[in-house]
Design a protein around this motif. Structure first.
Motif, short mmCIF file in Angstrom:
data_model
loop_
_atom_site.label_atom_id
_atom_site.label_comp_id
_atom_site.label_asym_id
_atom_site.label_seq_id
_atom_site.Cartn_x
_atom_site.Cartn_y
_atom_site.Cartn_z
N ILE A 6 0.84 -1.08 0.11
CA ILE A 6 -0.12 0.10 0.06
C ILE A 6 0.93 1.19 0.04
O ILE A 6 1.87 1.55 0.78
N GLU A 7 0.62 2.15 -0.85
CA GLU A 7 1.39 3.33 -1.04
C GLU A 7 0.89 4.34 -0.19
O GLU A 7 -0.18 4.75 -0.52
N LEU A 8 1.48 4.89 0.66
CA LEU A 8 1.08 6.02 1.48
C LEU A 8 1.71 7.39 0.73
O LEU A 8 3.05 7.47 0.38
N HIS A 175 -10.33 0.34 -5.64
CA HIS A 175 -8.80 -0.06 -5.64
C HIS A 175 -8.11 1.08 -5.09
O HIS A 175 -8.60 2.14 -5.02
N GLY A 176 -6.79 0.81 -4.64
CA GLY A 176 -5.95 1.82 -4.25
C GLY A 176 -5.59 2.55 -5.33
O GLY A 176 -5.55 2.13 -6.61
N ILE A 177 -5.10 3.82 -5.32
CA ILE A 177 -4.77 4.70 -6.51
C ILE A 177 -3.53 5.74 -5.85
O ILE A 177 -3.52 6.14 -4.96
N GLY A 178 -2.81 6.13 -6.80
CA GLY A 178 -1.61 7.25 -6.62
C GLY A 178 -0.82 7.21 -7.69
O GLY A 178 -1.15 7.90 -8.71
N SER A 179 0.43 6.83 -7.60
CA SER A 179 1.58 6.89 -8.83
C SER A 179 1.04 6.00 -9.75
O SER A 179 1.93 5.63 -10.76
N ALA A 180 0.29 4.86 -9.54
CA ALA A 180 -0.25 4.06 -10.50
C ALA A 180 -1.86 4.05 -10.57
O ALA A 180 -2.35 4.36 -9.27
N MET A 181 -2.43 3.76 -11.41
CA MET A 181 -3.95 3.65 -11.59
C MET A 181 -4.53 2.94 -10.56
O MET A 181 -5.73 2.83 -9.83
N HIS A 182 -4.07 1.41 -10.67
CA HIS A 182 -4.60 0.43 -9.94
C HIS A 182 -3.38 -0.06 -8.92
O HIS A 182 -2.44 -0.41 -9.18
N GLN A 183 -3.73 0.04 -7.44
CA GLN A 183 -2.94 -0.39 -6.43
C GLN A 183 -3.63 -0.98 -5.50
O GLN A 183 -4.77 -0.98 -5.58
N ALA A 184 -2.78 -1.72 -4.55
CA ALA A 184 -3.27 -2.35 -3.31
C ALA A 184 -3.83 -1.17 -2.28
O ALA A 184 -3.31 -0.16 -2.63
N PRO A 185 -4.99 -1.26 -1.85
CA PRO A 185 -5.69 -2.55 -1.67
C PRO A 185 -6.90 -2.60 -2.50
O PRO A 185 -7.21 -1.59 -2.99
N ASP A 186 -7.42 -3.73 -2.50
CA ASP A 186 -8.84 -4.00 -3.39
C ASP A 186 -9.73 -3.32 -2.39
O ASP A 186 -9.54 -3.45 -1.10
N LEU A 205 -8.04 5.98 -2.08
CA LEU A 205 -8.71 4.77 -2.61
C LEU A 205 -9.93 5.36 -3.77
O LEU A 205 -10.36 6.35 -3.68
N ALA A 206 -10.06 4.39 -4.67
CA ALA A 206 -10.92 4.53 -5.63
C ALA A 206 -12.07 3.81 -5.16
O ALA A 206 -11.91 2.34 -5.27
N VAL A 207 -13.16 4.07 -4.80
CA VAL A 207 -14.43 3.35 -4.49
C VAL A 207 -15.61 3.63 -5.69
O VAL A 207 -15.69 4.38 -6.07
N GLU A 208 -15.81 2.25 -5.95
CA GLU A 208 -16.65 2.19 -7.35
C GLU A 208 -17.79 1.15 -7.41
O GLU A 208 -17.58 0.01 -7.74
N PRO A 209 -18.82 1.47 -6.62
CA PRO A 209 -20.02 0.39 -6.77
C PRO A 209 -20.48 0.20 -8.27
O PRO A 209 -20.68 0.97 -8.94
N MET A 210 -20.64 -1.17 -8.58
CA MET A 210 -21.24 -1.51 -9.78
C MET A 210 -22.50 -2.50 -9.57
O MET A 210 -22.32 -3.48 -8.89
#
Length: 272
Positions: A6-8, A175-186, A205-210
């Motif tokens: 996890i990137e802080l 997913h986590g997000i930061g220096s990459a679009m998809h990171q830990a954690p789910d 974090l990117a939260v995205e209900p589907m």
């Protein structure tokens, strides 16, 4: 697979994510006003790419993955849940389109999604959209420093379940997000609270209900990207990227940082 660490982020890096997030938010608002019967998803994609590049950003999605994603946005219509490839399809009155958009500024990502009705849609479809969007905000309302990622998941699921018999996708998550679009954690959209990584300062974090009107089960089309419901039921998708500060939640891709909606839910606003 992406790195599971996890990137802080530092406050300065979160600030760059806010810039990327604002560009994404502005692009989605432009697309919301551009959606109409007779426009193609390729035309919407071109509008998005021009706005992102004109704003000093780089589209996150273009060239991502294998096979390389060809668009700036994911444009998913009706029973297409996520990852719809923009192209010749022309929107018609009564359709809905979920638009997912990402941008990079100075190496830092923003990612958000909206679902837009093309004119008038049936009441059950409008309600699906409302429930899905509201569940996103209920997820943010459950997030606290020192809490756990699944507190968000549980809040999303609990709200959706309280509103009717909907399908919640389990094979695709936030997913986590930061220096990459998809990171830990789910960040799943279902589950019991109190599980998963601790929510700490510097996490984004990117939260995205589907959510669907029918089955939670999906299939992938021959383009190797577009995800559709296996029963043909329609779906909605909303997403924001956010972080937590000592003052509260800060929605990095919302134009007002989420201040209005968080306030309506009685949640402290952590933006600046």
């Amino acid at each position: 697979m992406f790195n599971r660490r996890i990137e802080l982020k530092t406050p300065e890096q979160i600030g760059l994510m806010r810039r990327a997030g604002l560009l994404v938010g502005e692009t989605l608002e432009l697309l919301r006003t551009s959606v109409r019967a007779g426009i193609s998803t390729a035309e919407l994609d071109a509008i998005a790419e021009d706005h992102i590049r004109s704003g000093g950003g780089i589209p996150s999605f273009k060239g991502y993955g294998q096979p390389p994603f060809p668009g700036t946005i994911c444009a998913s219509v009706n029973d297409e849940v996520v990852h719809g490839v923009p192209g010749a399809r022309v929107l018609a009155e009564g359709d809905i389109i979920s638009i997912d958009c990402g941008a990079i500024i100075e190496g830092w990502h923003g990612d958000a999604a909206i679902t837009v009705a093309v004119g008038e849609v049936p009441a059950e479809v409008a309600e699906l959209m409302r429930v899905t969007e509201e569940s996103l905000w209920r997820g943010f309302a459950a997030a606290r420093l020192g809490g756990k990622v699944s507190d968000i998941s549980h809040a999303v699921e609990s709200y959706v379940r309280s509103q009717g018999d909907y399908g919640i996708l389990e094979d695709f998550t936030g997913h986590g997000i930061g220096s990459a679009m998809h990171q830990a954690p789910d960040v799943p959209n279902y589950g019991k609270p109190g599980r998963g990584p601790k929510l700490v300062r510097g996490m984004a974090l990117a939260v995205e209900p589907m959510v669907t009107l029918g089955s939670k089960h999906t299939e992938v089309l021959d383009d190797d990207w577009t995800i559709v419901t296996n029963d043909g039921s329609w779906a909605a998708h909303y997403e924001h990227s956010f972080t937590l500060t000592p003052d509260g939640a800060w929605i990095l891709t919302a134009l007002d940082g989420g201040e209005q909606r968080l306030g309506e839910l009685g949640v402290p606003f952590g933006g600046r």
